[in-house]
Design an enzyme around this catalytic site. Structure first.
Site: not given
Ligand code: AMP
Length: 549
Positions: A448, A187
């Site tokens: 959010w 990754t």
């Protein structure tokens, strides 16, 4: 009761031999930047993969389970390595040539690579690393480039073509356990050390079949796919394997990844499909605006790797190129979802589906987990972290040569699902919409705000080339959005006008007060917005920020 069916292991060598025999005349074309590209048939690639395997085994002493790394552009030789190394029972380790050098050193040492196959043009990158890579015994050099950088180093250097020359073009591929390691990819490691994902023969085989399904990329031997997504970025999204299953022709850009050469190769070679991250498509769009060319041969393109702004899809629609949005990760091989609208819709009706990340294929299960740890309903409203499981989804990370596989709690649930770190909603009819990376969500006064929604809305403005939004600390609200904007050449939009434009599609309380013009949005090694860098630039006072009242 057991079935009565044969139990034939799903091996990479079977994909290779199928492509080489059944689709012998399909081609891998590598762009050379010269008058003629280089063409090789699948039969030739198959012969050469066998020759490479003989050379690696007999000349370099590569054994089963040894890691053989590649530091290469997308080209026919890289495809040969893709097939030869796993088929002989060793492990292909693709190295991301855009990683910071200290991460590359960490990765090669962690994987304990014994051999690196490198393109000649990348030796200036590789050579200075070699003194720090004690496990690397051999470097195999392919293609043009000055080799003197390797002089005096403690490795055996081989020429790729000389190594293959005269060797047998058949190889008795071993009958491996399909669950054995075939390939590995780390990754990009935006936080902490990069983590190794190890794909099995089985996971690659099943993933390739899915890539070929109509509900995914659905290509045939009538197609040519322009594989812009690097072969070091999650196996080029499975395309090199999928193509050998169905005979899809490949067009490989090698190191010619700039918008100009990409446009040239599209016009010259007329691919019908292409795959790349949004940044590449933004660049190509600007190139075509400056020097118009007809790219409508490319009927379909797959865009993924980060959220594709709807404005980008619209722009390509107008050029006769249909974008299909896809979501995936290194840990998911990468195909996780693709956004084909449900059957029976057309035109504008398709739009709300096309801009989602799409539906899960049968091999991937998804669920949303809320902040309290509960599984959330698929109602298009309940937002949570996406977790996935399936036959081509990682269940652990590589723990190093002597280590047990790693299953960190923040990456895997107690019952074995992969925690993606992506936040979103799933509609009742199964379409996933991602609103953010969990770590990029802006938490303003207990609510959010989706950075992606703000970015998409901003990038729909005709004078905005790119926009990235990050959370910055705010005394009153905890966090507020900071909008960083790249204007198109000659554009004059001001912040107040941009905010007004945003106000047309975004709730007022979400509109950013803080704005900064930047020459370019910083990008990660695989071309995604690097928000970590923007946050640091803001914290260090490097951005010229204007605060609107
Ligand atoms: P990588 O493993 O480097 O390919 O990164 C995987 C991450 O890229 C995912 O977890 C997502 O955050 C992001 N990503 C990939 N595809 C998309 C997409 N279509 N929309 C939004 N984010 C995406």
């Amino acid at each position: 009761m057991y079935s009565t069916m044969q139990d034939v292991p799903l091996l990479v060598s079977r994909i290779l031999e199928h492509g080489r025999k059944v689709h012998a005349t399909s081609t891998v074309t590598t762009w050379t930047g010269e008058a003629e590209p280089h063409r090789r048939t699948f039969a030739e690639v198959g012969d050469r993969a066998a020759q490479l395997a003989h050379a690696l085994r007999d000349e370099l002493g590569v054994r089963p389970d040894d890691r053989v790394a590649t530091l290469m552009w997308n080209n026919a030789e890289h495809v040969e390595a893709y097939f030869a190394i796993p088929s002989m029972g060793s492990i292909l380790h693709t190295l991301n040539l855009r990683l910071p050098v200290e991460q590359l050193v960490f990765i090669v040492n962690h994987a304990a690579d014994r051999v690196v196959i490198a393109n000649g043009s990348l030796l200036p990158l590789l050579a200075p690393l070699l003194p720090h890579l004690p496990t690397v015994e051999h470097v195999v050099v392919s293609g043009p480039g000055d080799r003197s950088a390797l002089d005096g180093l403690d490795v055996r250097v081989h020429d790729y073509e000389e190594l293959l020359a005269g060797r047998a073009t058949g190889y008795a591929w071993p009958e491996l356990d399909e669950r054995q390691a075939a390939a590995m990819c780390y990754t990009s490691g935006t936080t902490g050390d990069p983590k190794g994902v190890v794909y099995s023969h089985r996971s690659i085989y099943l993933h390739s079949m899915q890539v070929n399904m109509t509900e995914s990329m659905g290509l045939t031997d009538a197609d040519t796919t322009l594989v812009v997504v690097p072969q070091f970025h999650v196996n080029a999204w499975g395309l090199p394997h999928a193509t050998f299953m169905t005979g899809i022709n490949m067009l490989m850009p090698d190191r010619f990844l700039q918008p100009g050469p990409l446009a040239e190769m599209i016009v010259a070679e007329r691919p019908t499909h292409a795959a790349a991250v949004p940044t590449i498509w933004q660049g190509l769009l600007a190139e075509l605006a400056a020097r118009p060319r007809d790219i409508s041969c490319m009927k379909n393109v797959t865009i993924g790797g980060s959220a594709c702004p709807p404005s980008l899809m619209e722009a390509y629609d107008k050029l006769g190129v249909r974008v299909c949005h896809a979501w995936g990760m290194t840990e998911t091989s990468p195909l996780g979802t693709m956004a084909h609208p449900p059957h029976g819709l057309s035109g504008e009706e398709e739009w709300p589906y096309r801009i989602t990340q799409g539906r899960f294929p049968a091999g991937v299960e998804g669920r949303l987990i809320g902040p309290g740890g509960d599984e959330l309903p698929w109602d298009g409203e309940s937002a949570g972290e996406l977790e996935v499981r399936g036959t081509w989804i990682a269940g652990a990370y590589y723990g190093g040569a002597d280590g047990e596989p790693l299953r960190p709690e923040d990456k895997f649930s107690a019952d074995g699902w992969l925690k993606t770190g992506d936040v979103g909603v799933i509609s009742a009819d199964g379409f996933l919409t991602l609103t953010d990376r969990a770590k990029d969500v802006i938490k303003s006064g207990g609510e959010w705000i989706s950075s992606v929604e703000l970015e998409n809305a901003l990038m729909a403005h005709p004078e905005v080339a790119e926009a990235a939004v990050v959370a910055v600390p705010d005394d009153k609200w905890g966090e507020r959005p900071l909008a960083t904007v790249v204007l198109k050449e000659g554009a004059t939009a001001d912040y107040a006008a941009l905010r007004e434009f945003l106000g047309l599609s975004v709730a007022k309380w979400q509109l950013p007060e803080r704005w900064a013009l930047v020459p370019a949005v910083p990008k990660t090694s695989v071309g995604k917005f690097d928000k970590k860098v923007i946050r640091r630039q803001y914290a260090d006072g490097e951005l010229e920020v204007t605060k609107l009242a």
